[in-house]
Structures are given as C-alpha cells and as structure tokens.
Design an enzyme around this catalytic site. Structure first.
Site, PDB file in Angstrom:
ATOM      1  N   ARG A  32      30.878  -5.763 -24.717  1.00 58.81           N
ATOM      2  CA  ARG A  32      31.061  -4.633 -24.992  1.00 58.81           C
ATOM      3  C   ARG A  32      29.875  -4.151 -26.237  1.00 58.81           C
ATOM      4  NH1 ARG A  32      34.882  -3.841 -28.729  1.00 58.81           N
ATOM      5  NH2 ARG A  32      36.369  -4.469 -27.213  1.00 58.81           N
ATOM      6  N   LYS A  56      20.144  11.223 -13.739  1.00 57.88           N
ATOM      7  CA  LYS A  56      19.298  12.171 -13.042  1.00 57.88           C
ATOM      8  C   LYS A  56      17.946  11.490 -12.955  1.00 57.88           C
ATOM      9  CE  LYS A  56      23.060  14.440 -13.456  1.00 57.88           C
ATOM     10  NZ  LYS A  56      23.128  15.234 -14.631  1.00 57.88           N
ATOM     11  N   ASP A  69      18.758  17.304 -25.446  1.00 52.70           N
ATOM     12  CA  ASP A  69      18.968  16.978 -24.130  1.00 52.70           C
ATOM     13  C   ASP A  69      18.069  17.027 -23.200  1.00 52.70           C
ATOM     14  OD1 ASP A  69      20.174  16.495 -21.615  1.00 52.70           O
ATOM     15  OD2 ASP A  69      21.854  17.425 -21.688  1.00 52.70           O
ATOM     16  N   TYR A 104      24.396  22.501 -19.797  1.00 51.19           N
ATOM     17  CA  TYR A 104      25.158  21.911 -18.801  1.00 51.19           C
ATOM     18  C   TYR A 104      26.500  22.112 -18.840  1.00 51.19           C
ATOM     19  CZ  TYR A 104      27.172  18.063 -16.320  1.00 51.19           C
ATOM     20  OH  TYR A 104      27.903  17.147 -15.429  1.00 51.19           O
TER      21      TYR A 104
HETATM   22  C1  LIG Z   1      24.280  15.591 -15.770  1.00 52.21           C
HETATM   23  C2  LIG Z   1      23.896  16.146 -16.984  1.00 52.21           C
HETATM   24  C3  LIG Z   1      24.608  15.634 -18.159  1.00 52.21           C
HETATM   25  C4  LIG Z   1      25.990  14.676 -17.947  1.00 52.21           C
HETATM   26  O1  LIG Z   1      25.638  13.383 -17.526  1.00 52.21           O
HETATM   27  P1  LIG Z   1      26.523  12.569 -16.667  1.00 52.21           P
HETATM   28  O2  LIG Z   1      25.535  11.185 -16.436  1.00 52.21           O
HETATM   29  O3  LIG Z   1      26.724  13.203 -15.520  1.00 52.21           O
HETATM   30  O4  LIG Z   1      27.797  12.134 -17.490  1.00 52.21           O
HETATM   31  C5  LIG Z   1      24.241  16.159 -19.362  1.00 52.21           C
HETATM   32  N1  LIG Z   1      23.371  16.792 -19.539  1.00 52.21           N
HETATM   33  C6  LIG Z   1      22.798  17.347 -18.432  1.00 52.21           C
HETATM   34  C7  LIG Z   1      21.346  18.417 -18.699  1.00 52.21           C
HETATM   35  C8  LIG Z   1      23.130  16.819 -17.406  1.00 52.21           C
HETATM   36  O5  LIG Z   1      22.077  17.484 -16.161  1.00 52.21           O
END
Ligand SMILES: *Cc1c(COP(=O)(O)O)cnc(C)c1O
Length: 381
Positions: free
Chosen positions: A46, A195, A170, A98
């Site tokens: 962990r 992504k 982000d 998001y």
């Molecule tokens: C998908 C996404 C998230 C969340 O990420 P997960 O891996 O799905 O938990 C946060 N911010 C943006 C801009 C995203 O596209």
C-alpha cells in the site's frame, strides 16, 4: 534530456535481478525483511511498489516535477488532494468542470464543511471576487471539459501566490506533452491517467505531481493512510502507454486540427469549440501555455435540438459512442446525458453545456476515415 527520451526511459532501469529491459510487474503485497524494520525501502505494497515507483518517477519527469504519486483513479487523486483541506476551508473552482469532480466537491466534500465556488475563469481576475480569508485552494481545469475554455494558468498562479493559496491544475486534457502547469506556477498538477497518459482505454488511474516537499509528504501520508493506490499490473500498463505519449499526442493534434476545421465549415454545425482557432476567446493564452491544441473538440448543431444531437452521436461508425477520452480510438459523447449528467441542468446551461452539445475525443486513425464518418453521420436525418 528531452521529452521523448524521458517518456521512454525516465524512472526505468534494467531489472537488477535479470536484466529485463521492461520494468517487471511486481505482483506482491509484502516484502521480506532481514530483521524487524530492516528492509530495502519496501515494507508493504500500500505504501510502495517498485512498478508503481518506476511509473511515478516517469510521470514526475514528464511534468518537470520533483515528486509524483499514482492513484487507483483520477478521482482517487482528487479525493486525496481534497483531504489536505479542513472543515470551513473554501475552494474556488472552474465552472466548466469534469462532471465527476463537480459531483465529488458538491456531494461528498461539501458534507465535510468545505465550501466551493464555481467561477467562469476565462478572465482570471474574476477569481479575486471569490477569495476571502477562508480560501485555501484554486482548482483549475484547462482546457475545460467539455467547452474547451482556456484558463490563464500564469495569472491564476500569481493570484494564488499573493493570497497564499494552493493552485491545482487538472492537466488531463492537455497531457504533459502539451502543457506543464508546474512550470507556469501551479502547486500541484493532477491527471486522470486513464486518458492520454495510459492512452489505450485499458486502465483506470490517477496521478498528482508537485515540487512542494511538505505537500508531497502530506499527500503520501494520506495515500498510505487511506489506501487509494493502483495495482502493479495497472502501473505497468500506464508505464507502457507513456512510451508513446509524444507520438500519440502529435497524431491527436494533427487529426484534431483537421476535424475542427472540417466541422467549422459544415452547413449543419452551429459552433465548434477548439482552442486552436484564432478567434477562440483565449487563443493567445492557449498559444502561450500549450505547445499545440490537442484532440478534444466539442460542437453544437444548428437548431440546437437534443434529438438531432442524439441521432448524430448514435450514427457514427468509426467514432464509438462512449464516455472517456484520450485513447488511440476516436470517441463521441453527449455531455448533457453522459459525462456531465451529474450536474443539474440549470447549472450546466449556465456554464454553456447545452443539450445539443457533442464532444469528440479524436483518435489517431486515418483522418480521412474520421472525417468521412462524421460526414455521413451529419447526413443522417
Ligand atoms: C476522467 C477525468 C477525471 C476523473 O478521472 P478517473 O480516472 O475517471 O477517475 C478527472 N478530470 C478529468 C478532466 C477527466 O477527464
């Protein structure tokens, strides 16, 4: 070393036991100790796992960061950042956000006494009106999801600095290949590695990078205490994905540009949102903080009908109708009913996410096939 070399090599050495060139998947939960407390830096998985450590070093290198931590998802990363706050603290966040971030802020952390203000940050100076003595953190997404607004990260960093706030960016949409928020003054950069970093739609993961030792120690403490860590197999998949990040991003940008221009001249399209257009409201800022404009595009159709948007989004054959983005394959989505369904309609429309808005994650297939597909889908009546 330059980006492509770091994407392929950073954090990775041949395996000391065998010389294996690829970082092994250390599928283990614990590590044998020589005597109680005496070990090679690994005690329990962990806290630390070698496959994950290699990935964290590679992501840190790509974001020009001292430290990175990986999480079981992008939301796991955000959850950990939010736990730096205390009841009564306030956050100013981008309004075009998001959907899952908005849901976590308003439906989870609001109950722990954290107050959120959602602000259109296209003019960063508007942020000031929402800062008070309780404000602790600015949360910025740029380009925004799904309207592709561009927020001036340098301006946000200077506002954060003068008020003693943490600035989180982000960076999921841009990826470190196009934008490095820490270089622009951010305190933390966060990714949904699901992504572009992973890039193949086969893994869910998150990451946070920072140059601040104290914040890194606290994030690592919360991570080890609360446990939102990724497994070794997933760490391996993202590490492998990163090796082609630069080549994939170049292809995403090239295809994105052609598709944005194709859509813009199509008679059935009302408006195309893409930061590479010279008349995009913050094009100059995009140019000053991004190296190129990416493969994310959104658009509305003339007549602004939900029914026609549904028909279009269901008629493509190469673009798959699905949530998510950033993979090699092209995706089409309808934010109001999919990624942003958790945002109330009134709130959604206030920020410009109308019922007819369609979002594309342009993949790296042959662009002629992608344009042909959009063309035939736009012809379906
Ligand atoms: C998908 C996404 C998230 C969340 O990420 P997960 O891996 O799905 O938990 C946060 N911010 C943006 C801009 C995203 O596209």
């Amino acid at each position: 070393m330059k980006f492509a070399t770091r994407a392929i090599h950073a954090g990775q050495e041949p395996d000391p036991a065998t010389g294996a060139i690829m970082t092994p998947i250390y599928q283990t939960s614990t590590y044998v100790q020589e005597s109680p407390g005496k070990h090679k830096g690994y005690a329990y998985a962990r806290g630390k796992n070698p496959t994950r450590v290699a990935l964290e070093k590679c992501i840190a290198s790509l974001e020009n960061a001292k430290h990175a931590l990986c999480f079981s998802s992008g939301q796991g990363a955000e959850d950990t950042i939010m736990k730096l706050l205390r009841p009564g603290d306030e956050v100013v966040a981008t309004d075009d956000l998001y959907g899952g971030s908005y849901r976590m802020f308003t439906k989870v952390f609001a109950h722990y006494g954290i107050v959120f203000h959602f602000v259109n940050m296209q003019d960063a100076q508007d942020i000031r009106k929402h800062i008070n003595s309780k404000t602790k953190l600015l949360w910025v997404e740029t380009p925004t999801n799904p309207l592709m607004k561009i927020i001036d990260v340098r301006a946000c960093a200077s506002i954060a600095k003068e008020s003693g706030l943490m600035l989180v960016v982000d960076n999921t949409f841009a990826s470190p290949y196009l934008q490095n928020p820490l270089d622009l003054g951010a305190t933390m950069v966060m990714h949904s590695a699901t992504k572009y970093l992973g890039g193949h739609s086969d893994v869910v993961m998150g990451a946070v990078c920072t140059n601040d030792e104290k914040i890194y120690e606290e994030l690592a403490f919360i991570t080890n205490s609360c446990g939102p860590v990724p497994g070794p197999m997933d760490s391996f998949l993202v590490l492998r994905g990163l090796k082609t990040l630069h080549v994939r991003m170049q292809a995403h940008c090239k295809n994105g540009k052609e598709i944005a221009h194709f859509l813009r001249q199509h008679p059935r399209i009302a408006k195309v949102h893409w930061p590479g257009f010279e008349d995009h409201p913050n094009h100059a800022i995009a140019k000053s903080q991004m190296r190129d404009f990416g493969g994310m595009i959104s658009f509305t159709m003339k007549g602004d009908s939900m029914e026609e948007a549904f028909r279009m989004a269901s008629s493509t054959k190469v673009f798959s109708l699905a949530e998510s983005l950033g993979g090699v394959e092209s995706l089409i989505g309808h934010p109001a009913s999919m990624t942003h369904a958790s945002i109330p309609k009134a709130e959604r429309e206030k920020s410009g996410v109308s019922d007819s808005l369609i979002r594309l994650s342009v993949g790296i297939e042959d662009v002629e096939d992608l344009i042909g597909d959009l063309k035939q889908a736009l012809d379906v009546k």
